[in-house]
Write a protein that holds these residues in place. Sequence first.
Motif, short mmCIF file in Angstrom:
data_model
loop_
_atom_site.label_atom_id
_atom_site.label_comp_id
_atom_site.label_asym_id
_atom_site.label_seq_id
_atom_site.Cartn_x
_atom_site.Cartn_y
_atom_site.Cartn_z
N GLY A 1 -4.80 -5.39 6.55
CA GLY A 1 -4.34 -6.11 7.74
C GLY A 1 -3.58 -5.20 8.69
O GLY A 1 -3.77 -5.23 9.90
N ILE B 1 5.92 1.35 12.56
CA ILE B 1 5.58 0.56 11.36
C ILE B 1 6.54 0.92 10.24
O ILE B 1 6.78 2.10 9.97
N GLY C 1 -5.40 -4.74 12.07
CA GLY C 1 -4.65 -5.48 13.07
C GLY C 1 -3.79 -4.61 13.96
O GLY C 1 -3.36 -5.04 15.02
N LYS D 1 -1.90 -15.15 6.30
CA LYS D 1 -2.30 -13.79 6.65
C LYS D 1 -2.04 -12.84 5.48
O LYS D 1 -1.13 -13.07 4.67
N MET D 2 -2.86 -11.82 5.40
CA MET D 2 -2.65 -10.82 4.37
C MET D 2 -1.30 -10.18 4.64
O MET D 2 -1.01 -9.76 5.75
N SER D 3 -0.45 -10.13 3.60
CA SER D 3 0.90 -9.62 3.80
C SER D 3 1.40 -8.96 2.52
O SER D 3 1.11 -9.43 1.42
N LYS D 4 2.18 -7.90 2.72
CA LYS D 4 2.73 -7.22 1.55
C LYS D 4 3.77 -8.10 0.86
O LYS D 4 4.09 -7.90 -0.30
N LYS E 1 -7.21 -10.39 12.88
CA LYS E 1 -6.17 -10.87 11.99
C LYS E 1 -6.82 -11.06 10.63
O LYS E 1 -7.85 -11.74 10.52
N ILE E 2 -6.25 -10.45 9.63
CA ILE E 2 -6.86 -10.47 8.30
C ILE E 2 -6.08 -11.41 7.41
O ILE E 2 -4.85 -11.41 7.43
N GLY F 1 3.40 -7.56 17.35
CA GLY F 1 2.80 -8.80 16.84
C GLY F 1 3.56 -10.00 17.40
O GLY F 1 4.66 -9.87 17.94
P1 ATP Z 1 5.87 -8.50 6.13
O1 ATP Z 1 5.24 -9.50 5.21
O2 ATP Z 1 7.08 -7.81 5.56
O3 ATP Z 1 6.06 -9.01 7.53
P2 ATP Z 1 3.37 -7.32 6.80
O4 ATP Z 1 2.42 -7.12 5.67
O5 ATP Z 1 3.18 -8.50 7.72
O6 ATP Z 1 4.83 -7.32 6.22
P3 ATP Z 1 4.33 -5.63 8.89
O7 ATP Z 1 5.03 -4.39 8.54
O8 ATP Z 1 5.07 -6.84 9.35
O9 ATP Z 1 3.37 -6.02 7.66
O10 ATP Z 1 3.24 -5.34 10.00
C1 ATP Z 1 2.91 -4.07 10.52
C2 ATP Z 1 1.81 -4.26 11.54
O11 ATP Z 1 0.64 -4.78 10.93
C3 ATP Z 1 2.17 -5.25 12.64
O12 ATP Z 1 1.66 -4.77 13.86
C4 ATP Z 1 1.46 -6.51 12.24
O13 ATP Z 1 1.13 -7.33 13.34
C5 ATP Z 1 0.21 -5.97 11.57
N1 ATP Z 1 -0.28 -6.87 10.54
C6 ATP Z 1 0.38 -7.20 9.41
N2 ATP Z 1 -0.35 -8.04 8.66
C7 ATP Z 1 -1.50 -8.26 9.33
C8 ATP Z 1 -2.68 -9.04 9.08
N3 ATP Z 1 -2.80 -9.74 7.98
N4 ATP Z 1 -3.68 -9.02 9.98
C9 ATP Z 1 -3.55 -8.30 11.12
N5 ATP Z 1 -2.49 -7.54 11.42
C10 ATP Z 1 -1.46 -7.52 10.56
#
Ligand code: ATP
Length: 331
Positions: free
Chosen positions: A18, A8, A22, A195-198, A185-186, A147
Amino acid sequence: KQRVLSGIQPTSDSFHLGNYLGALQYWVTLQDDFDALYFIPDMHAITVQHDPKALRARTRVSAAQLLALGIDPKRSTLFVQSQVPEHAELTWVLSCLTGFGEASRMTQFKDKSVKQGADNATVGLFTYPVLMAADILLYRPHVVPVGEDQRQHLELTRNLAQRFNTRYKKTFVVPEAHIVSGTAKIYDLQDPTSKMSKSAASDAGLLSLLDDPAVSAKKIRSAVTDTEREIRYDPETKPGVSNLLVILSALTDTPIVTLEQDYTGKGYGDLKSDVADALVEFVTPFQAKVRGYLADQGELDRILAAGAERAREIAGNTLAQVYDRVGFLAR
Ligand code: ATP
Ligand code: MG
């Protein structure tokens, strides 16, 4: 024991819910049945512009969070990618097996380089999937949980492994893509269809594990729902409410059907306040543990150094075979 490998990126100040529900939650349980290797790919983190001080801090805070979540350095190998030089070394060999056109077809590069502006995209970003292939192939894992967005990169990894094995001698295990689909999946609290994302435009819908719990509770109370009143799981027409149910179900280990029954006759306010309570209950001890690990940086660095040493035993062995097979002199 079969071997599992996952990583990660240290690209944020905190993991979010997430990431935990996830992915990281499963990392913890996989330790029971697998020889688990978990790493922090800091070399991948420099494929885009970054601040060196922030990277160093984020690498440590990522490690502290993994330890606090229950990654046990006695049972698993936890390491930082750049501390295992074999990753960079194998990348070169694999680069020389990767077609330029083949690399050009990687869709993540296309997406990210558009975001960066084509002129700012680096060769490092372009060859990122080759580094990822090296990350994996060095350890000959049987299972690589990734993922959906990494499916194409894993396919490249499999192709490179097969190509090397055919051209030289069987050296690599061709890893199985284990696309994590059973995991939760959050979704973003404010935009529950994304999806929840940074990297979301706003963090109003993002639950960062290291945020002040009061701030997270407030975000949950302001989560988008819908104009009905009924609490039921229906992601199509009720994405906001369904997301809250998934979160509560995961945090309290209660099946969603049970929750639906419990909430008959109750309102969205009740659901939100229970989700907020569950989150606070989860993050409060977690944050205390993270602070504990960060308070003793020497000890944290020693844990990572020990992990890197264990990783190098495996990676060094693979790389020595690779170097020999391509015709390099022994060192
Ligand atoms: P980015 O937006 O830069 O892709 P991210 O928030 O999606 O960042 P990652 O570093 O891509 O985070 O993901 C790290 C792990 O967390 C991966 O295994 C990914 O599948 C999982 N993950 C990320 N966001 C979610 C989510 N909203 N729900 C479930 N799993 C998630
Ligand atoms: Mg992602």
